[in-house]
Design an enzyme around this catalytic site. Structure first.
Site, PDB file in Angstrom:
ATOM      1  N   LYS A   1      29.948  37.349  45.542  1.00 56.40           N
ATOM      2  CA  LYS A   1      30.498  36.436  44.537  1.00 56.40           C
ATOM      3  C   LYS A   1      30.217  34.977  44.870  1.00 56.40           C
ATOM      4  O   LYS A   1      29.813  34.621  45.972  1.00 56.40           O
ATOM      5  CB  LYS A   1      31.994  36.690  44.367  1.00 56.40           C
ATOM      6  CG  LYS A   1      32.278  37.940  43.533  1.00 56.40           C
ATOM      7  CD  LYS A   1      33.700  37.988  43.053  1.00 56.40           C
ATOM      8  CE  LYS A   1      33.874  39.065  41.970  1.00 56.40           C
ATOM      9  NZ  LYS A   1      35.260  39.161  41.517  1.00 56.40           N
TER      10      LYS A   1
ATOM     11  N   ARG B   1      35.486  46.925  45.746  1.00 56.33           N
ATOM     12  CA  ARG B   1      34.470  47.047  44.698  1.00 56.33           C
ATOM     13  C   ARG B   1      33.203  46.355  45.192  1.00 56.33           C
ATOM     14  O   ARG B   1      33.209  45.143  45.410  1.00 56.33           O
ATOM     15  CB  ARG B   1      34.983  46.416  43.406  1.00 56.33           C
ATOM     16  CG  ARG B   1      34.038  46.531  42.220  1.00 56.33           C
ATOM     17  CD  ARG B   1      34.671  45.916  40.980  1.00 56.33           C
ATOM     18  NE  ARG B   1      33.795  46.026  39.827  1.00 56.33           N
ATOM     19  CZ  ARG B   1      32.869  45.132  39.490  1.00 56.33           C
ATOM     20  NH1 ARG B   1      32.700  44.056  40.242  1.00 56.33           N
ATOM     21  NH2 ARG B   1      32.118  45.307  38.423  1.00 56.33           N
TER      22      ARG B   1
END
Length: 286
Positions: free
Chosen positions: A221, A255
């Site tokens: 991210k 995840r």
């Protein structure tokens, strides 16, 4: 005990959720699993590498070309049914904020609805309750789906995370979602700048202390990229470092894009914590 689909996971059992994007414009792989064949190959490899959950998404999180509910369903529903047929034991999650899509994928065999946008469609939790499937309750800072944060501010970001996620989880259970199938997610990058996401990670133990299983979606991210000043394809090391910290603080579900690498990190942390024996123990024993 966390129960999802046919699977049950003990409190200290780390669980990997592998990302399978059914989008042509994913930030990470630019559509590598948009077509069925490579997407199914990705599922097979992820399961072999240790993923218990497959998270299928039909709309990328960031801004881009409009994707209607009908198109999102077209990208995901048939694929869910095929994964269900080929991998009957795997937990199938669908990353969607729309109740109509949630209903369609539950009909096709999904076990979990991953609501990354913080309950923006309150009907999604009602769908989860009606079908008896799990639900991920995420903090997104009140952001609209597919928007990027701009000068967002919190008096205390973790206080807001706890208020929102626990509130969503309690509402879900009140609607009839099985309590043992509800997770909370701090929502790294969603409605947050990099400092907010770092603080949410540092204080993850406060989420764990609520008693709800905590899911983290850290993989490659922007907060990792900005912290280390690395482009998307060079964020794996930072992601794995953040994964190790999150595991030590008690998060349960991860995840991820890199399943095999994450499995090693989680196994190592679990062994250090005393929850898992070494796979081999010969040193000093011969």
């Amino acid at each position: 005990m966390l129960r999802l689909g046919r699977r049950a996971f003990e409190a200290h059992e780390p669980v990997i959720m592998a990302i399978v994007n059914r989008t042509p414009d994913s930030f990470y792989d630019q559509g590598a699993t948009f077509r069925d064949e490579p997407a199914l190959a990705r599922v097979e490899q992820a399961v072999a590498d240790g993923a218990a959950i497959i998270d299928i998404g039909g709309v990328k999180a960031g801004p881009g070309e409009e994707v209607t509910a009908e198109e999102e369903a077209r990208r995901t529903v048939g694929f869910v049914a095929e994964v269900r047929r080929r991998f009957p034991e795997v937990v199938i999650s669908v990353d969607t904020w729309r109740a109509s899509v949630g209903e369609a994928v539950c009909e096709a065999g999904a076990d979990l609805l991953n609501d990354a946008w913080g309950g923006v469609d309150p009907g999604l939790a009602e769908v989860a309750a009606r079908y008896g499937v799990g639900l991920v309750c995420t903090h997104a800072g009140g952001a609209e789906p597919r928007t990027r944060p701009h000068r967002v501010a919190y008096d205390d970001v973790m206080d807001d995370v706890l208020r929102v996620t626990v509130g969503l989880a309690e509402r879900a259970v009140a609607l009839g979602v099985p309590r043992e199938s509800v997770m909370i997610d701090p929502g790294h990058d969603f409605g947050k700048n990099t400092r907010h996401s770092l603080e949410a990670t540092r204080r993850l133990g406060e989420m764990v202390a609520t008693g709800w299983p905590v899911l983290v979606s850290l993989s490659n991210k922007d907060f990792v990229g900005e912290t280390l000043d690395k482009p998307v394809k060079e964020r794996v090391v930072g992601t794995l470092a953040t994964t190790a910290v999150s595991a030590w603080l008690g998060a349960q579900v991860y995840r991820v894009h890199e399943v095999a690498e994450t499995r090693q990190v989680l196994d190592m942390v679990a062994s250090i914590a005393g929850h898992r024996p070494p796979a081999v123990a010969r040193r000093g024993l011969a």
